[in-house]
Design an enzyme around this catalytic site. Structure first.
Site, PDB file in Angstrom:
ATOM      1  N   TRP A  74      34.147  36.842  34.705  1.00  0.00           N
ATOM      2  CA  TRP A  74      34.821  35.794  35.351  1.00  0.00           C
ATOM      3  C   TRP A  74      35.294  34.915  34.222  1.00  0.00           C
ATOM      4  O   TRP A  74      34.652  33.901  33.682  1.00  0.00           O
ATOM      5  CB  TRP A  74      34.130  35.192  36.342  1.00  0.00           C
ATOM      6  CG  TRP A  74      34.779  34.453  37.113  1.00  0.00           C
ATOM      7  CD1 TRP A  74      35.451  34.219  38.147  1.00  0.00           C
ATOM      8  CD2 TRP A  74      34.696  32.741  36.913  1.00  0.00           C
ATOM      9  NE1 TRP A  74      35.829  33.258  38.957  1.00  0.00           N
ATOM     10  CE2 TRP A  74      35.390  32.307  37.915  1.00  0.00           C
ATOM     11  CE3 TRP A  74      33.965  31.654  36.087  1.00  0.00           C
ATOM     12  CZ2 TRP A  74      35.856  30.766  38.321  1.00  0.00           C
ATOM     13  CZ3 TRP A  74      34.459  30.417  36.350  1.00  0.00           C
ATOM     14  CH2 TRP A  74      35.259  29.928  37.277  1.00  0.00           C
TER      15      TRP A  74
ATOM     16  N   GLU B  15      33.600  21.905  55.897  1.00  0.00           N
ATOM     17  CA  GLU B  15      33.178  23.359  55.550  1.00  0.00           C
ATOM     18  C   GLU B  15      34.247  24.087  56.171  1.00  0.00           C
ATOM     19  O   GLU B  15      34.596  25.401  55.465  1.00  0.00           O
ATOM     20  CB  GLU B  15      31.867  23.669  56.325  1.00  0.00           C
ATOM     21  CG  GLU B  15      31.524  25.004  56.169  1.00  0.00           C
ATOM     22  CD  GLU B  15      31.464  25.574  54.876  1.00  0.00           C
ATOM     23  OE1 GLU B  15      31.548  27.020  54.609  1.00  0.00           O
ATOM     24  OE2 GLU B  15      31.353  25.103  53.815  1.00  0.00           O
TER      25      GLU B  15
ATOM     26  N   GLU C  89      39.523  28.680  50.454  1.00  0.00           N
ATOM     27  CA  GLU C  89      39.342  29.593  49.400  1.00  0.00           C
ATOM     28  C   GLU C  89      39.448  31.042  49.538  1.00  0.00           C
ATOM     29  O   GLU C  89      39.618  31.747  48.675  1.00  0.00           O
ATOM     30  CB  GLU C  89      37.784  29.403  49.281  1.00  0.00           C
ATOM     31  CG  GLU C  89      36.699  29.840  50.536  1.00  0.00           C
ATOM     32  CD  GLU C  89      35.317  29.515  49.987  1.00  0.00           C
ATOM     33  OE1 GLU C  89      34.869  29.295  48.885  1.00  0.00           O
ATOM     34  OE2 GLU C  89      34.611  29.402  50.901  1.00  0.00           O
TER      35      GLU C  89
ATOM     36  N   HIS D 116      44.988   5.632  57.829  1.00  0.00           N
ATOM     37  CA  HIS D 116      44.724   5.096  56.491  1.00  0.00           C
ATOM     38  C   HIS D 116      45.479   5.746  55.420  1.00  0.00           C
ATOM     39  O   HIS D 116      44.719   5.740  54.314  1.00  0.00           O
ATOM     40  CB  HIS D 116      43.393   4.901  56.285  1.00  0.00           C
ATOM     41  CG  HIS D 116      42.733   3.903  57.416  1.00  0.00           C
ATOM     42  ND1 HIS D 116      42.965   2.706  57.499  1.00  0.00           N
ATOM     43  CD2 HIS D 116      42.003   4.169  58.324  1.00  0.00           C
ATOM     44  CE1 HIS D 116      42.345   2.151  58.549  1.00  0.00           C
ATOM     45  NE2 HIS D 116      41.710   3.039  59.162  1.00  0.00           N
TER      46      HIS D 116
ATOM     47  N   LYS E 135      31.164  34.121  43.379  1.00  0.00           N
ATOM     48  CA  LYS E 135      29.612  34.024  44.216  1.00  0.00           C
ATOM     49  C   LYS E 135      28.677  33.117  43.747  1.00  0.00           C
ATOM     50  O   LYS E 135      28.348  32.137  44.265  1.00  0.00           O
ATOM     51  CB  LYS E 135      29.304  35.049  44.576  1.00  0.00           C
ATOM     52  CG  LYS E 135      28.250  35.188  45.652  1.00  0.00           C
ATOM     53  CD  LYS E 135      28.668  34.605  46.991  1.00  0.00           C
ATOM     54  CE  LYS E 135      27.796  34.580  48.191  1.00  0.00           C
ATOM     55  NZ  LYS E 135      28.121  34.093  49.105  1.00  0.00           N
TER      56      LYS E 135
END
Length: 602
Positions: A74, A479, A486, A502, A597
């Site tokens: 990665w 969440e 993602e 706001h 992960k």
């Protein structure tokens, strides 16, 4: 993140290495490679950008070897490419290395020891293998001596595996702040970042600690420190069910793991329930929490979002002030702590580097700590004072689902046990309430076809979206937005509904999807007012509400559950919305771009 496998034995190493790398795909990667040495001591290096399937295409199928190392990368230093993929070799091709982690002083090492060496890659890893070769040649050191000397120069995190074509029957390894296990077999031995990589070959593993070195042959495992002190350590049995790693009839692990959530809740109830049907936890944990004056929840990503729900549970049930902090921020910007803090670390893998650096610091301050993790024997579990396991089974998809609900469930159990110890919540029966939640989850999962239609209608073509809610619904919105962004790449934000006007409402355009979560009766009217505000500006609104709070036109009504446990049911449709949106956009649901992960580097 990156994954390491190594094998030395009697079987075909390339087959075992590739199988191991496939088991590590869930960690996230952009390239992969293997190195094997044949019977004539000839090394063979294969590397490819993309998936393991792409790597398989370039490997000579009839090449046989009984030793080798492999890696899934990665990208940290350098773009995803064949040149930057691991394994990396020294210029003379004698030494070959794989590496997880980040070396902070790689440029300094290059300038000091390797000014004349032309590098092939942009990685910090190539510096390490060239340095091993340098010390071996310039100082006439043995391979192990050169390896040790090189490691002594490194600053940062690393798990390393090294092979020397002149010693094809030995694999050398070392670790610091990055997980590495030894797999012990009969007539073979192995190394891996995760037990799942070698579970098809053995379930016996040895945990390696920071600063340790390994010499591995097919018949012997030698562990020692930098100064040569020998270390003896017993194996442990990895409790990984191969059936848990099987997709079965599911197209993606995420779909499977969403469906597993009711069973996970029931498993947690069973694991922590006593004969009277009440939750019972380690009294040492409870006494330690009770003696504190404030709880600090430390986490990243999805675990951080679960931590906010945990805060609500701990403060409402146990009456203990609780703060929630991002690991990556807390370690380097620590707030003024209370006099008697207690730390709870949330991590699915138990290997999150950002969380570990906080744990190391608070341990040095002699503060008590508890880890909630899915992996027994993981770094955070091993180094914290206490552990509560999530009992969720392996979570393979990069986007976490069942670990999130498992964390909240265990936090609910913990909150109730603390409360009752303090003479609070005497009538509470959280185990029973969680059983109702599990049934409610099943009811929602039976509506998949309808939820898929909602995903198509609201999200299939949108470039952005918003989730809104108040109180605990806001925590779920955080969440839900993470899950959608993602894996579907829809730019999604979760906002406290009252904050829209706001500033954020300026982003609402004609057709912008706004998904409202409404499970709290006290704030339901206010959130509905916010829905009307965005609709007046052209938003495409979808309302997810709780039975008893529904209004005409609400798209999704959830079964009623205990008010503190509503996140466990309200999050499920948002997981499915994310899944189907990603699916319809043709994305790789389990392995979204740029993500890993298990984040094992800071």
């Amino acid at each position: 993140m990156c994954g390491i496998v190594g094998y030395i034995g009697n079987k075909d190493a390339k087959v075992i290495l590739l199988q191991g790398l496939e088991k590590l795909e869930y960690r996230g990667y952009d390239s992969s490679g293997i190195f094997i040495v044949d019977g004539n001591q000839n090394g063979h290096l294969f590397k490819e950008k993309g998936r393991i399937a792409d790597l398989k295409k370039i490997i000579e199928p009839y090449l046989f070897s009984t030793s080798g190392i492999g890696h899934t990368r990665w990208a940290t230093h350098g773009r995803p490419s064949v040149e930057n993929a691991h394994p990396h070799q020294s210029t003379n091709q004698r030494f070959t290395l794989v590496h997880n982690g980040v070396i902070e002083n790689f440029q300094e090492l290059k300038d000091t020891y390797l000014p004349e060496i032309s590098l092939i890659s942009d990685t910090d890893t190539e510096i390490i293998v060239q340095l091993i070769s340098h010390f071996s040649e310039e100082e006439q050191l043995t391979t192990f001596e050169a390896f040790k000397k090189t490691v002594s120069k490194l600053k940062g995190s690393y798990a390393l595996a090294l092979m020397d074509t002149q010693q094809p029957d030995i694999i050398y390894a070392a670790k610091n702040k990055s997980p590495l296990l030894v797999g012990k077999g009969i007539g073979f031995n192995a190394i891996c970042s995760d037990a799942m990589a070698m579970i098809q070959e053995t379930n016996q593993f040895i945990e390696l600690m920071d600063g340790e070195f390994i010499s591995l042959t097919r018949d012997e495992i030698k562990i020692e420190t930098q100064d040569g002190t020998s270390i003896s350590r017993e194996t442990y049995t990895a409790e990984v069910n191969l059936d848990d790693l099987d997709l079965g009839a599911y197209p993606y692990y995420m779909a499977k793991e969403i469906d597993e959530q009711p069973a996970v809740l029931r498993k947690i109830i069973q694991a922590y329930q006593n004969n009277q049907g009440q939750f019972q936890l380690d009294t040492d944990i409870i006494n330690s929490v009770i003696s504190s004056d404030r709880i600090y929840i430390i986490a990243c990503g999805t675990s951080y979002n679960a931590g906010w729900v945990g805060k609500q549970l701990l403060e409402t049930l146990a009456h203990i002030p609780t703060e929630v902090h991002l690991s990556s921020e807390f370690g380097y910007n620590m707030p003024i702590l209370s006099k008697k803090p207690f730390f709870i670390f949330l991590s699915q893998s138990g290997e999150t580097a950002d969380s570990r650096q906080v744990l190391v610091k608070i341990k040095a301050m002699e503060f008590p700590s508890l880890t909630l993790t899915n992996v027994s024997g993981s770094t955070l579990s091993r180094e914290a004072d206490y552990t509560l396991l999530l009992h969720a089974g392996p979570e393979i998809a990069v986007a976490s689902t069942k670990a999130y609900t498992a964390q909240i469930t265990v936090l609910a159990a913990l909150s109730e046990v603390i409360a009752k110890k303090n003479g609070l919540a005497k009538e509470s029966n959280m185990a029973h309430e969680l059983g109702i939640v599990a049934t409610g989850m099943e009811s929602i999962l039976s509506e998949k076809v309808f939820i898929e239609q909602l995903a198509t209608h609201y999200l299939s073509t949108s470039r952005n979206a918003f989730y809104i809610g108040r109180g605990v619904d806001y925590y779920v919105a955080m969440e839900a937005s993470l899950k959608l962004k993602e894996i579907s790449y829809v730019q999604t934000e979760g906002f406290a509904a009252g904050e829209l006007k706001h500033g954020t409402i300026a982003l609402i355009e004609e057709g912008t999807p706004v998904i409202a979560i409404i499970t709290d009766k006290d704030s339901a009217g206010h959130t509905r007012g916010n829905v009307q505000e965005v609709q007046a500006r052209g938003a495409h609104a979808l309302v997810i509400t709780m039975e008893g709070l529904q209004k005409k036109g609400d798209q999704l009504v959830l079964p009623k559950v205990h008010s503190l446990l509503t996140p466990l049911v309200s999050v499920v449709p948002t997981q499915l919305l994310a899944y189907y949106t990603s699916l319809h956009r043709g994305n790789d649901v389990d392995k979204p771009r740029n993500l890993a992960k298990s984040v094992t580097v800071e």
